[in-house]
Design a protein around this motif. Sequence first.
Motif, mmCIF file in Angstrom:
data_model
loop_
_atom_site.group_PDB
_atom_site.id
_atom_site.type_symbol
_atom_site.label_atom_id
_atom_site.label_comp_id
_atom_site.label_asym_id
_atom_site.label_seq_id
_atom_site.Cartn_x
_atom_site.Cartn_y
_atom_site.Cartn_z
ATOM 1 N N SER A 263 0.815 -1.216 0.000
ATOM 2 C CA SER A 263 0.000 0.000 0.000
ATOM 3 C C SER A 263 0.846 1.262 0.000
ATOM 4 O O SER A 263 0.373 2.324 -0.424
ATOM 5 N N VAL A 272 -6.980 -2.120 -2.058
ATOM 6 C CA VAL A 272 -8.180 -2.511 -1.315
ATOM 7 C C VAL A 272 -9.146 -3.247 -2.235
ATOM 8 O O VAL A 272 -9.716 -4.290 -1.864
ATOM 9 N N ILE A 313 -7.712 -5.091 5.759
ATOM 10 C CA ILE A 313 -8.188 -4.073 4.829
ATOM 11 C C ILE A 313 -8.411 -2.744 5.544
ATOM 12 O O ILE A 313 -8.107 -1.671 5.008
ATOM 13 N N VAL A 317 -7.288 1.007 4.401
ATOM 14 C CA VAL A 317 -8.285 2.057 4.180
ATOM 15 C C VAL A 317 -7.974 3.278 5.039
ATOM 16 O O VAL A 317 -8.076 4.420 4.578
#
Length: 419
Positions: A263, A272, A313, A317
């Motif tokens: 990420s 995601v 996740i 996020v």
Amino acid sequence: MQTDRLTSALPVIAALLAGFGLLQLGNTLQGTLLAVRGGMEGFSPTVIGMIGGAFFAGLMAGSLVTGRLIRRVGKTRSFAALASMASMVPILHLLWIDPVVWIVARMLTGFCFAGLFVVVESWLNAAAINQMRGQILSIYGMTGLVAGVMGQLLLPVADPGGYVLFAVVSLILTGAVLPLTLSQADPPPLPTGTLRIDLRRLYAQAPFGLAAAFLCGVSTGAFFSLAPVLAQSIGLQHQGVAVFMATGAIGAAAMIWPLGALSDRMDRRLLVVATATVAAIALAGMTQFTPSGASTWIYFVLVFLFGGLVVPIYSVVLAHVNDSVPPSEFVAASGGMLIAQGAGAALGPLVIGAAMTAFGPRALPALTVVAQILIVLLGFWQIRRHAAPARTEEFQPQPPTPVGTELIAVSQEKTAPPR
């Protein structure tokens, strides 16, 4: 100077992490134990889902009000009082085996844990020097995941139909008081002020992040509350249920760092979307195999994928949202995200538990597939409309239990490193 400060802070940091680990150890064992024992007592999946969701509802309520208690009596006394109250609750579950009592008692546990986590997080944040804060908070997140694995594996220690496991939970939670209360370190000064969380503004800044946080809460809240029921439906006994739940937690601990590293090198929204897509495929496979008498190892592989793909996740996020809001609003955004996740974690077990009562155990993976597909669709919609924000924060793993309070937020605001 910084090295001396870190050296002097290490004992209290170790005490805080030890206390937090014991709290997570006891809580994960208690959550699985209540689901298994509830099934043995004839509780429907709807009721078991309500019991699981009650913890997160209590967690949200406590996160909004326990800051006042801590300001009034201090961090150490608040920690001792709330841990003592939390250690009493498992005995209440044992003395009154009644759905209403269990729901209220589980909500009380969540309320207590909110304050306990506030003390740990704010004290950790204040004790850490700026250069080490990210690493220490990452260790904090990993401590929660590892303790979650160990807590699940304690289920086979005794018969869930007896009293021993409830006593074990009570002993663990009582023991969580000792590291901090025996520490010689003085707590940091209590912050003043309040945190203003504007969910409408946060949605305008990061609509995908807020919606995805809610859906992450739905997925993880339902899993940790109702997966023991699913495991029992496919014929697993108590030891198998423990391994089943631990496998999901191991998946989360194994995958959170690789996903975090990815990420930091790509559009977080795309990661995601990709992760949720694979999670939906794995959960669709679980739906197909439940309860069809498939080989046990297939379920373990699928639940490992679930834990490794769904649980982390939220951390990705949150990192995306941190990139989307101004630095001055980071704390408020984090609080809003935790409220959204907590709301989903409280609602998910209730809705999916009712579906399991009506349609059987496969409703758990089936409806979690729906949640993951919604994340995918919202992500694609956001990617098409807006370019990825510039990365301003490195990824940090988050504990599996959502906590959001004005106290920790103010503490972070006052001690946050410069950007």
